[in-house]
Structure formats: structure tokens, C-alpha cells
Design a protein around this motif. Structure first.
Motif, mmCIF file in Angstrom:
data_model
loop_
_atom_site.group_PDB
_atom_site.id
_atom_site.type_symbol
_atom_site.label_atom_id
_atom_site.label_comp_id
_atom_site.label_asym_id
_atom_site.label_seq_id
_atom_site.Cartn_x
_atom_site.Cartn_y
_atom_site.Cartn_z
ATOM 1 N N THR A 1 0.827 -1.211 0.000
ATOM 2 C CA THR A 1 0.000 0.000 0.000
ATOM 3 C C THR A 1 0.857 1.255 0.000
ATOM 4 O O THR A 1 2.020 1.235 0.400
ATOM 5 N N VAL A 2 0.259 2.333 -0.465
ATOM 6 C CA VAL A 2 0.933 3.626 -0.477
ATOM 7 C C VAL A 2 1.231 4.069 0.956
ATOM 8 O O VAL A 2 2.313 4.547 1.273
ATOM 9 N N ILE B 1 4.431 2.727 2.523
ATOM 10 C CA ILE B 1 5.674 3.416 2.133
ATOM 11 C C ILE B 1 5.774 4.764 2.842
ATOM 12 O O ILE B 1 6.818 5.097 3.415
ATOM 13 N N THR B 2 4.689 5.535 2.809
ATOM 14 C CA THR B 2 4.770 6.869 3.417
ATOM 15 C C THR B 2 4.982 6.760 4.930
ATOM 16 O O THR B 2 5.707 7.553 5.513
#
Lengths: 143, 434
Positions: B383-384, B387-388
Motif C-alpha cells: 500500500t501507499v 511506504i509513506t
């Protein structure tokens, strides 16, 4: 009912998507559907393919960062309101959709929506009870 | 041979060692004054004569030498012996654009080899060992130094030099290498290659002697785990001889400086004042037994701490900490001192490999610093947010360590160039001199 989606970490660099597409093409991996979630620096390429396990192995051998994510696919009528009904049902039962994307098939005269939800088992039960058609992994991979 | 190469010297009582150092210092100062006009001139400018140097405390009366002096005096200006007595030169890599050439007589080579032999024995080496040297050979001192030390101990020596990882691993397996000598970044690279190929069971390494660049405790543990060895630190510099100026014993609480050959001082890098034991400052060396190139009070630019605490290994020579950075590659970002080793510590603590790059730039008159680090593929959930969140976790940890905002960017595995020599970790794009 659960379908394996490839989630691939892709840096925002020139030619990176093309590289990944080439790797898959070389190994005869057939892409059913895709979408890209992007931020300024990177994207996550989500793919439904004919053989996700094999594709993951090949991509990892090529130093790609890959996760296999479990998603659902529903088959809906390709007409206004087709999507609204199943999404409303999930919402009414407190199931959040993290993301979704869709593709249309002329052959089946239908639309297919890929859904990523928090709780697959609960979502499957709710959708089936409401008479929504879920697509099996075999149907998708063999499409 | 036991645990020392030269027990009489390595475990010499302090008082006796001071006497030896005093005698050698006085001799060297006289010889340099007489034979090296460049340094005599520096002494005269400071109003010091050889007769002013009667004890170790008088050392601080002498002028410093810096890398600039070595460049100015290039090539023969600091030579203290007739060129006809010299048998070898070595040279620094010249990464800062200032090539330094050091000269050696056979006596100088022998004492350098012995320093390296002491390091090999301290790492558990005996004549039954197979020493695999993949430091570069040639002008760089790494290969020749450990090679000579290995010969002195009587080990079977594999003069592999650097590069060609496949061949390195093949020799390691076929010839049962037991002690690996190379830079820590190359050791990490070899460890990763061996681990990835599932060859760990086929190698016979028991120890590694790694030096010539900065590395952290976390990197040490990573190499030790992947190779199943004990990793020892070694320190040195071409100007003073090469690797083996100091080395770790089994206690691993610092590196014993070979004080019968080199006197160490810690100074304030700004004022030049000598600092008391235990204080952090710039390391300064004085060679007291070399013939060809005996530098007096040479400023290393390495920041570290000395400790005279008694060591459990029995050696009496002073210990220096691992350099905490170099006063000349220290980054000043937004007015804050940043050592790349601090950033590495954060990354390793958070479970990343030491594959990273630091980019410093100046945008609209304001400094920016970005760390690019390779993803750990196993940890990727797809998922995004994943990473963030990971990037944010690192940003927070960097802020806690350095006190400034460091932009963190995760990049794909295997995209940051692996180095087989010294790693280029920092890219500073600022133009600070107009």
C-alpha cells in the motif's frame, strides 16, 4: 473468491514502468487489469494477471519489490447504477473500500470491479447474501 | 604464538613505554630538523629547536603538519632519508584531489608489516590461517599492508585484491580462507552475495579485519551474522604508514595504537590545543621510528577519543575510538554538524541495509538534505500508506538523532551503486564558495 493482485513498488524514474512491462511480456504474463496509485516520488502498480504467483517470482528475480495482495472481484451490469448497489451494500454494513478499479468486457457484456477491503471474508458473505456475483480466481486468470 | 605477535612490546609496562617513546621522539626530531628543511623552517617559525624537546610533554611545542603541507612539499620535501635508501612508495587515493606520496625504507616496511601482523594475531590469526586480502593492491596501502602482516605471521596469503566477486567467493570456498581483510563496505557486499547464493555453509571464515572507511556497530553485526565471523576494526593512514597504526583486540572497546612507533594526541581542531584524555577531538600522530617519512604532529582530520584505561587483553597501548567522522567530510547542514555515520546508524537501527546515499543541496539559500535508502522487499505490504509511513518513521528518527528535518526517499532495491572500494555516500551539490 479471493484473487491475488500484484502490488509493485515503482520509483518515479524514466522508463521504470516500461521495464516492468517488458519483464512481464518476456515471460508471457497476460495482464487482465491494472491501475497505478501514485505520489510525487513513487507509485504502486497494481496488476491482475493470468498467473500472479509466477509473475511475482519473475519480478522478484528482477529485483522488483512485490507484494501479493488479496482482492475481490465482482461482476456487475454495464449500465448506470451497476456499481452503486454493491458499494452501498458494503457501506451499509460498515465495510470500507480501500481502493477499487474496474474493467469492462464486451465479451461478457459486463463490468468487473476489483475491490480491496479490510475484511474479505465478511465482504464476501455480505455481497453473496445480497445477490452480487463474485468472480472466482480461476475465471479471472483464465479470462 | 598465542594472543600477541610481540608480547614484550604490546604489553610493555607504561613507564618503560614512555622511556622508549621519549628516546625515539628526541632522535626523530633531531633527524628531521637536520634532514628536512621544510619542517626545520616550520620549527624555526615557531622558535623551537630540537634541544627544546626533552620529554613527551614537550611534543606540544612542535608545529603541526597538515595535508596541505604534504601537498606543498610534494614529492620529496618531507623525505628524511636519502632517496637511495628508500625501497617503496605508496600513495593515497587522491579522492580529495590532493595526492600524497609516502616513502619507505626496508626498515619502514618491516615495522609496518609488524603492525599489521599484530592486528592479525589480535584477530585470532596464527600461521595455520589462510588470509584472504581483498583490499586493493598497488599504490593503496590496504593490500600491501595486510599482505606483509600476513607473511610475518606465517599465514597462507591470498593476494586477491579487490573486485571480481565470483572469483573471491570461489577462492574463499576452494582454499578455505579463514580471515578476510577488506573494506567494510566490500565485506558487506561479499556477505550479501554469499548469503543470497546460499553459500554460507561452504565458507570457512572465522574472522574479518575491516578498515579504511567508516562503519558502524550495526554494520559490524550485519556482516558478522551473514558470514558467521567475528569482525575486527583496523585503522591507519598512508601518511603514517598504512593500515595497522591501530587495531582491535578481542575486547573490541577501541583500537590499540602501536605506541612504540606512533604517538597519538587529541587536539581541539579549532585552537590546536591538546585535550585531556577522554575528550573528543582531532587525532594527531607523530611517527617516532620511521626512517624515510617520519611525520611530526600530523593532523589526521579524524575525530575520536583516546582511552588509557587498562584493557582486559593485557596490551598496555592506548586505545582510540573508531573515528566519529572526519573534520573535513563532516557535513554542515542548516548549521548543524552531520556525520554520515549518524545517518547510517538510524537506517540500520530501523532494519535497513547500509545501502543509502545522502544528497545535500541548497535551494533558495536554504540547505536541503535527502537520504535515499533501498527498500527492504520482504517488508513491503503493497500500500501507499505503508511506504509513506516507513518514510515518516525514518524522518522522525533522523530528527531525533540530528535535530533537523531530513527528507527520506525509499528507492527500489539494488538501485544504489554498490562499491568495491570506498563508498561514495555523500553527494553535496551546494556551491558554498562563490
Amino acid at each position: 473468491m479471493i484473487i491475488k493482485q500484484l502490488s509493485i513498488f515503482v520509483e518515479n524514474t524514466k522508463g521504470r514502468l516500461a521495464d516492468i512491462a517488458d519483464i512481464l511480456a518476456k515471460e508471457n504474463i497476460d495482464i487482465r487489469a491494472l491501475c497505478v496509485a501514485d505520489t510525487k516520488d513513487f507509485g504502486i502498480l497494481r496488476l491482475i494477471v493470468n498467473d500472479p504467483e509466477k509473475a511475482a517470482i519473475i519480478l522478484r528475480e528482477n529485483h522488483c519489490t512485490v507484494a501479493l495482495t488479496e482482492v475481490l472481484t465482482i461482476k456487475i451490469e454495464d449500465k448506470p447504477g451497476g456499481l452503486a448497489k454493491p458499494i452501498r451494500i458494503l457501506s451499509d454494513h460498515g465495510i470500507n473500500v480501500e481502493y477499487m478499479y474496474a474493467f469492462v468486457s464486451k465479451e461478457f457484456d459486463s463490468a468487473f470491479v476489483i475491490l480491496r477491503v479490510e475484511n474479505n471474508e465478511a465482504a464476501i458473505k455480505i455481497l453473496l447474501d445480497a445477490g452480487v456475483t463474485l468472480v472466482s480466481s480461476k475465471e479471472i486468470y483464465d479470462m | 604464538m598465542g594472543k600477541y605477535f610481540n608480547q614484550a612490546v604490546e604489553c610493555m609496562p607504561r613507564e618503560q613505554l614512555r622511556e622508549l617513546q621519549t628516546k625515539r621522539l628526541i632522535d626523530t626530531v633531531h633527524r628531521v630538523y637536520q634532514n628536512v628543511p621544510y619542517y626545520r623552517n616550520l620549527m624555526e617559525q615557531k622558535g623551537v629547536t630540537p634541544d627544546d624537546i626533552k620529554s613527551l610533554e614537550d611534543l606540544r611545542k612542535l608545529p603541526f603538519l597538515t595535508k596541505d603541507d604534504l601537498r606543498d612539499a610534494y614529492p620529496y620535501g618531507l623525505l628524511a632519508a636519502p632517496l637511495s635508501d628508500c625501497v617503496r612508495i605508496q600513495s593515497t587515493s587522491g579522492t580529495t584531489g590532493r595526492r600524497v606520496v609516502a616513502f619507505y625504507t626496508q626498515h619502514d616496511i618491516d615495522l609496518w608489516d609488524e603492525c599489521c601482523a599484530r592486528a592479525i594475531v589480535a584477530a585470532g590469526g596464527t600461521k595455520d590461517d589462510v588470509v584472504h586480502v581483498c583490499y586493493g593492491y598497488g599504490l593503496f596501502t590496504g593490500g600491501p599492508g595486510l599482505n606483509g602482516g600476513s607473511h610475518k605471521v606465517g599465514c597462507l596469503t591470498l593476494p586477491m585484491s579487490s573486485g571480481n566477486t565470483d572469483r573471491q567467493i570461489q577462492f574463499m570456498i576452494d582454499l578455505h580462507s579463514t580471515i578476510l581483510c577488506c573494506t567494510p563496505s566490500y565485506a558487506a557486499y561479499l556477505a550479501e552475495s554469499i548469503y543470497e547464493r546460499g553459500l554460507r555453509d561452504q565458507i570457512h571464515l572465522k574472522a574479518g579485519i575491516f578498515g579504511a572507511e567508516a562503519w558502524t556497530q550495526e554494520m559490524r553485526r550485519d556482516i558478522e551474522e551473514k558470514l558467521g565471523i567475528k569482525a575486527y576494526d583496523i585503522y591507519g593512514l598512508t601518511e603514517i604508514s598504512g593500515p595497522g597504526v591501530s587495531f582491535e583486540c578481542e575486547e573490541q572497546t577501541g583500537m590499540h595504537i602501536n605506541e612504540d612507533h606512533f604517538i597519538a594526541e587529541i587536539i581541539d581542531p579549532v585552537t590546536g590545543e591538546v585535550l585531556p584524555d577522554g575528550e573528543k577531538g582531532e587525532l594527531v600522530f607523530t611517527s617516532i621510528s620511521k626512517e624515510a617519512f617520519p611525520l611530526l604532529r600530523y593532523r589526521t582530520r579524524d575525530i575520536c577519543v583516546l582511552s588509557h584505561e587498562k584493557c582486559s587483553c593485557g596490551r598496555t597501548h592506548v586505545k582510540m575510538s573508531k573515528p566519529m567522522g572526519r573534520s573535513d567530510d563532516m557535513l554542515i547542514v542548516k548549521g548543524v554538524n552531520v556525520f554520515p555515520s549518524q545517518i547510517e546508524t538510524v537506517l540500520l537501527n530501523k532494519g535497513y541495509a547500509a545501502n543509502y546515499q545522502i544528497l545535500v543541496d541548497r535551494v533558495n539559500h536554504s540547505d536541503t538534505i535527502e537520504v535515499q535508502v533501498e527498500m527492504m522487499p520482504e517488508a513491503f505490504s503493497g500500500t501507499v500508506a505503508d511506504i509513506t509511513n516507513r518514510e515518516k518513521e525514518l524522518v522522525d528518527a533522523m530528527r531525533a538523532m540530528l535535530g533537523i528535518y531530513v527528507r527520506v526517499k525509499l528507492v527500489e532495491p539494488k538501485t544504489i551503486a554498490r562499491s568495491e572500494g570506498k563508498a561514495v555516500r555523500v553527494i553535496d551539490k551546494r556551491k558554498l564558495i562563490d
